[in-house]
Design an enzyme around this catalytic site. Structure first.
Site, PDB file in Angstrom:
ATOM      1  N   GLY A  47       0.815  -1.213   0.000  1.00  0.00           N
ATOM      2  CA  GLY A  47       0.000   0.000   0.000  1.00  0.00           C
ATOM      3  C   GLY A  47       0.842   1.254   0.000  1.00  0.00           C
ATOM      4  CG  ASN A  49       6.296  -0.219  -1.644  1.00  0.00           C
ATOM      5  OD1 ASN A  49       6.893   0.495  -0.847  1.00  0.00           O
ATOM      6  ND2 ASN A  49       6.487  -1.522  -1.705  1.00  0.00           N
ATOM      7  CD  GLU A 147       1.386  -6.323   1.762  1.00  0.00           C
ATOM      8  OE1 GLU A 147       2.272  -7.110   1.415  1.00  0.00           O
ATOM      9  OE2 GLU A 147       1.624  -5.135   2.060  1.00  0.00           O
ATOM     10  N   GLY A 229       6.380  -9.534 -15.274  1.00  0.00           N
ATOM     11  CA  GLY A 229       7.790  -9.343 -14.985  1.00  0.00           C
ATOM     12  C   GLY A 229       8.549  -8.822 -16.184  1.00  0.00           C
ATOM     13  CG  ASP A 253      15.489  -3.812  -5.055  1.00  0.00           C
ATOM     14  OD1 ASP A 253      14.920  -4.915  -5.177  1.00  0.00           O
ATOM     15  OD2 ASP A 253      15.505  -3.174  -3.977  1.00  0.00           O
ATOM     16  CG  ASP A 259       4.066  -2.806  -4.442  1.00  0.00           C
ATOM     17  OD1 ASP A 259       3.076  -3.519  -4.643  1.00  0.00           O
ATOM     18  OD2 ASP A 259       4.911  -3.043  -3.554  1.00  0.00           O
ATOM     19  CE  LYS A 292      14.519   6.545  -9.424  1.00  0.00           C
ATOM     20  NZ  LYS A 292      15.772   7.313  -9.206  1.00  0.00           N
TER      21      LYS A 292
END
Length: 316
Positions: A47, A49, A147, A229, A253, A259, A292
């Site tokens: 959430g 993110n 979540e 992906g 990363d 998100d 990032k």
């Protein structure tokens, strides 16, 4: 197509987790202990993110979140207040701790393994949602994930749907009851694993993703976007299915990539972009985010527009 600052309002119900990230040369095997190259504690939670990604693009972003009465909760307050949300509805549980995520990230292939404890995220009350009912009613887009406790998620999606907002559900982490939420969902955004669980069709390529999207759409969602992906994403509407290849990126990363996609998608739709334009922009935004370090470290609008300029695509 380049994106400009968003003009509509985005409301996000979601989680905040303290991400405890260990960077390793290789994932441990069963029963094996490995030495981490380094460990960091970073802000995270799907959430948070997604709300941060939306805020990068949309100044009228509102975020409802719940943390514990602990040190991580204090850190959450400081971090989230620094982003300047139009509305930050930060509630506190006195009985549950702030959510945490233990993340092992491979420095070799940039993939990760994650175990989360949701804690206070799963204690959102009806009264806390009642406080923001007017905000939801004025929002152009309402975005949530899985979540938080399902009754809170259901309440927010119903309020958003009844008010005419575009409701987006990112069904992650997957829950078997996610299917029950789809009648109030305009757009559902599973990844390959979540789409497989929702549809019962194993998603391994574009063809199987299309078949899975058709099944999910029959469950109630109007639009299905399956993120794939490194293979980009698949957009499935009642009219057609369109594959959007991933934008090239120098991956640092991958945590938070999904998100970043969802937050950018919400902000783009709030800016009155077409669904095709919004998906294309979100695809580029996610590619920039993987360059990032840290799941909540989102790119700027200028960085994304540069990537879009370097690879122009024809979008309807």
């Amino acid at each position: 197509m380049k994106q400009t600052k968003s003009s509509g309002a985005v409301f996000v119900l979601g989680s905040y987790n303290a991400d405890i990230v260990s960077y390793v040369s290789a994932f441990p095997k069963h029963g094996q202990t490995v030495t981490a190259d380094s460990t960091k504690i970073l802000p995270g939670g799907k959430g948070a993110n997604q709300a941060i990604a939306s805020r990068r693009l949309c100044s009228d972003t509102h975020f409802l979140v719940k943390v514990g009465n602990d040190e991580f909760g204090k850190q959450a307050k400081a971090v989230l207040e620094s982003y300047g949300f139009a509305g930050l509805y930060l509630n506190q549980s006195h009985n549950s701790n702030t959510g945490t995520a233990n993340i092992i990230s491979s420095s070799h292939d940039r993939n990760n393994m994650i175990a989360i404890e949701l804690g206070a995220n799963c204690t959102v009350t009806q009264e806390e949602i009642d406080v923001v009912e007017g905000v939801i009613g004025k929002s152009t887009v309402v975005l949530t994930q899985l979540e938080n406790n399902l009754d809170a998620i259901s309440q927010v999606l119903q309020l958003g749907s009844e008010s005419g907002a575009k409701t987006i559900l990112n069904p992650a982490p997957y829950h078997p009851k996610a299917q029950q939420l789809l009648p109030w969902v305009h757009i559902v955004t599973p990844n390959e694993t979540e789409a497989s669980s929702l549809s019962g069709i194993e998603v391994v390529d574009i063809e199987s993703a299309t078949s899975a999207a058709q099944v999910i759409q029959e469950m109630g969602a109007k639009v299905v976007i399956i993120t794939l992906g490194s293979n980009g994403c698949l957009l499935h509407t009642h009219e057609e299915s369109t594959h959007f290849p991933a934008y090239p990126s120098h991956v640092t990363d991958t945590s938070g990539a999904g998100d970043s996609f969802n937050g950018a998608l919400a902000a783009s739709l709030a800016a009155n972009q077409s669904i095709e334009e919004a998906v294309n922009f979100a695809n580029a935004f996610a590619a920039c985010a993987t360059e990032k370090l840290g799941a909540s470290n989102m790119p700027t609008l200028e960085e994304v527009n540069t990537k879009l300029s370097n690879l122009t695509r024809n979008i309807k």
